[in-house]
Motif scaffolding. Structure first.
Motif, PDB file in Angstrom:
ATOM      1  N   GLY A 158       8.956  -7.345   3.262  1.00 52.57           N
ATOM      2  CA  GLY A 158       7.617  -6.893   2.899  1.00 52.57           C
ATOM      3  C   GLY A 158       7.507  -6.204   1.551  1.00 52.57           C
ATOM      4  N   ASN A 159       8.620  -5.679   1.030  1.00 54.73           N
ATOM      5  CA  ASN A 159       8.556  -4.896  -0.215  1.00 54.73           C
ATOM      6  C   ASN A 159       9.032  -5.674  -1.439  1.00 54.73           C
ATOM      7  N   VAL A 160       9.011  -7.005  -1.342  1.00 55.15           N
ATOM      8  CA  VAL A 160       9.456  -7.845  -2.453  1.00 55.15           C
ATOM      9  C   VAL A 160       8.391  -8.891  -2.769  1.00 55.15           C
TER      10      VAL A 160
ATOM     11  N   ILE B  40       0.827  -1.212   0.000  1.00 56.72           N
ATOM     12  CA  ILE B  40       0.000   0.000   0.000  1.00 56.72           C
ATOM     13  C   ILE B  40       0.858   1.257   0.000  1.00 56.72           C
ATOM     14  N   THR B  41       1.820   1.341   0.926  1.00 51.60           N
ATOM     15  CA  THR B  41       2.595   2.581   1.053  1.00 51.60           C
ATOM     16  C   THR B  41       3.581   2.782  -0.086  1.00 51.60           C
ATOM     17  N   ASN B  42       4.297   1.728  -0.469  1.00 49.49           N
ATOM     18  CA  ASN B  42       5.349   1.878  -1.482  1.00 49.49           C
ATOM     19  C   ASN B  42       4.813   1.894  -2.908  1.00 49.49           C
TER      20      ASN B  42
ATOM     21  N   ASP C 196      11.639   1.892   0.725  1.00 56.48           N
ATOM     22  CA  ASP C 196      10.562   2.813   0.386  1.00 56.48           C
ATOM     23  C   ASP C 196      10.048   2.604  -1.039  1.00 56.48           C
ATOM     24  N   VAL C 197      10.547   1.556  -1.726  1.00 56.35           N
ATOM     25  CA  VAL C 197      10.035   1.221  -3.052  1.00 56.35           C
ATOM     26  C   VAL C 197       9.594  -0.240  -3.043  1.00 56.35           C
ATOM     27  N   PHE C 198       9.048  -0.689  -4.176  1.00 54.74           N
ATOM     28  CA  PHE C 198       8.537  -2.061  -4.262  1.00 54.74           C
ATOM     29  C   PHE C 198       9.280  -2.804  -5.369  1.00 54.74           C
ATOM     30  N   PHE C 199       9.623  -4.062  -5.087  1.00 54.80           N
ATOM     31  CA  PHE C 199      10.370  -4.885  -6.036  1.00 54.80           C
ATOM     32  C   PHE C 199       9.553  -6.097  -6.463  1.00 54.80           C
ATOM     33  N   ASN C 200       9.613  -6.413  -7.756  1.00 54.89           N
ATOM     34  CA  ASN C 200       9.045  -7.657  -8.272  1.00 54.89           C
ATOM     35  C   ASN C 200      10.208  -8.461  -8.846  1.00 54.89           C
ATOM     36  N   VAL C 201      10.454  -9.643  -8.292  1.00 54.50           N
ATOM     37  CA  VAL C 201      11.601 -10.454  -8.694  1.00 54.50           C
ATOM     38  C   VAL C 201      11.124 -11.645  -9.506  1.00 54.50           C
TER      39      VAL C 201
END
Length: 452
Positions: free
Chosen positions: A203-205, A82-84, A179-184
């Motif tokens: 949480g951001n991956v 939600i945040t990133n 503070d960003v979002f990663f898709n691996v």
């Protein structure tokens, strides 16, 4: 704290609290969340959230998908998502991106990075070969790319390979840039309980696991027992409440299987929330054109995509047939790729570059001559179902190769313009023969549709 930071803080708090309540009462609170996003979004983007809000009913498969994301996610992932991604990437960064565009800088929605081409598998038809650790993109360079991306408004980064999880140091990247979002994108064989535990903490991956169908199709291309390993990884991710996606290379041989209700239902039951469908591309070493889906099969994929969206709680992306939604090809515009050597490519499938990120800034790379010339020509066809300059409009890629100062970034890349050029011309003509009729019908339908 300035007014912008106060706004960011307030939006994050409201959406985080709303998401927690949505897990308890999805229908009521999801509508509240989307209504809030609609208010906070720019005037240009409000229509998107209005459309989403109109789908929020118990019977709608897309609503069931939203609920799955909220209910089946652990709190850390849900908060970062939600945040990133939503707040920072889709709302707060829009102003920064629009301003950059006014100043002549096209900021991509996502930056694709391949930090390594090393891989523990040897999949047939893959452009990744045998590489060493010395050939990896340096940690410092990956770090700089992400930092410079954030500064111009990018909050979503796609990590590919090779096999990204072969590099443990990338977890430091994910943590540093929390503070960003990663898709691996991963083959799924290196995600064990320990690795997934790290993802839970971050949480951001989100991981996207490659699969070719069922056991026979997957093991045939990826190796013996890979199918069981991928399913085991899905079970671990689901147990830890980490949503994930799956990625399919659609070929002439597996298209019926990977679009079947049986396969889709299995992916949903395993925990997948998104499915990526990419056509097999004749690139890399010794490309096999016989694996390319026929033009008729491409149209079949579109029809199956529509069926899945209307009936399944799964977000599916058909990379070619979805082109009309984004105005055709988005290479060098909404996304770009930086390979393990630092070469800046317009697309993961376009193995040519004009600059190397090690010798320039991200801003300069985005405005290199090669990228500018691509953007001048987009869309390459009036028919937006023919988006690709490699297989749908091959004359475009040949023109760019001839007139731009670019170089091949992978062995065998130039065969597109020589060995298989004639066959690609024939393929593109056959695709156009089918899709011109489809596009004509859709344009006529849209012209008659009442404007809201």
């Amino acid at each position: 704290m300035n007014l912008l930071n106060i706004k960011k803080h307030i939006i994050r708090i409201i959406l985080l609290q709303a998401s927690k309540f949505s897990a308890i009462s999805p229908v009521k609170n999801l509508k509240r969340i989307v209504a809030l996003l609609e208010i906070l979004a720019s005037r240009k983007d409000r229509q998107l959230f209005r459309k989403v809000r109109n789908t929020l009913s118990e019977e709608n498969p897309q609503f069931q998908l939203y609920r799955r994301i909220l209910v089946e996610s652990n709190s850390t992932f849900r908060d970062k998502f939600i945040t990133n991604l939503i707040v920072q990437g889709f709302i707060l960064n829009l102003k920064k991106r629009h301003q950059a565009l006014k100043e002549g800088l096209q900021v991509p929605t996502t930056i694709l990075i391949s930090p390594t081409m090393r891989c523990n598998l040897s999949c047939f038809g893959c452009y990744a070969g045998s590489y060493t650790k010395k050939e990896d993109l340096e940690f410092e360079t990956v770090d700089r790319i992400i930092q410079e991306g954030k500064e111009i408004g990018v909050a979503f980064f796609t990590i590919l390979g090779g096999e990204p999880f072969i590099r443990d140091d990338l977890f430091h990247i994910y943590k540093k840039h929390n503070d960003v979002f990663f898709n691996v994108f991963t083959n799924g064989t290196m995600l064990d309980e320990n690795t997934v535990g790290k993802l839970v903490e971050l949480g951001n991956v989100m991981s996207t696991l490659s699969i070719e169908g069922f056991k026979e199709e997957t093991d045939q291309r990826r190796g013996k027992e890979v199918y069981e390993k991928v399913l085991k990884t899905m079970e671990i991710l689901k147990t830890n409440k980490i949503p994930f996606g799956y990625s399919v290379t659609v070929t002439k041989r597996n298209i019926d299987i990977v679009t079947s209700d049986e396969f889709i239902d299995m992916m949903i039951n395993k925990g997948a929330i998104i499915g990526w469908y990419f056509l097999y591309m004749p690139i890399g070493r010794n490309p096999d054109l016989s694996l390319m889906p026929t033009p008729a099969q491409r149209l079949y994929l579109k029809e199956k995509r529509d069926h899945i969206r209307e009936n399944k709680p799964l977000f599916i992306i058909d990379f070619w047939n979805d082109a009309p939604y984004v105005g055709g090809c988005i290479a060098a515009k909404e996304y770009m790729h930086i390979n393990h050597k630092g070469d800046v490519e317009p697309c993961i499938f376009t193995h040519f570059a004009g600059v190397n990120i090690k010798n320039t800034s991200l801003k300069n790379a985005l405005n290199c001559q090669f990228f500018k010339e691509i953007r001048k020509r987009q869309p390459y066809s009036d028919n937006l179902y023919l988006p690709c300059m490699l297989i749908d409009n091959p004359q475009i890629s040949r023109e760019l190769y001839k007139n731009c100062k670019i170089y091949p970034t992978h062995e065998g890349a130039e065969c597109l313009f020589s060995d298989i050029a004639g066959k690609l011309d024939e393929y593109s003509k056959n695709v156009r023969d089918i899709y011109d009729e489809v596009w004509a019908k859709e344009k006529k339908f849209l012209a008659k549709k009442p404007q809201k």
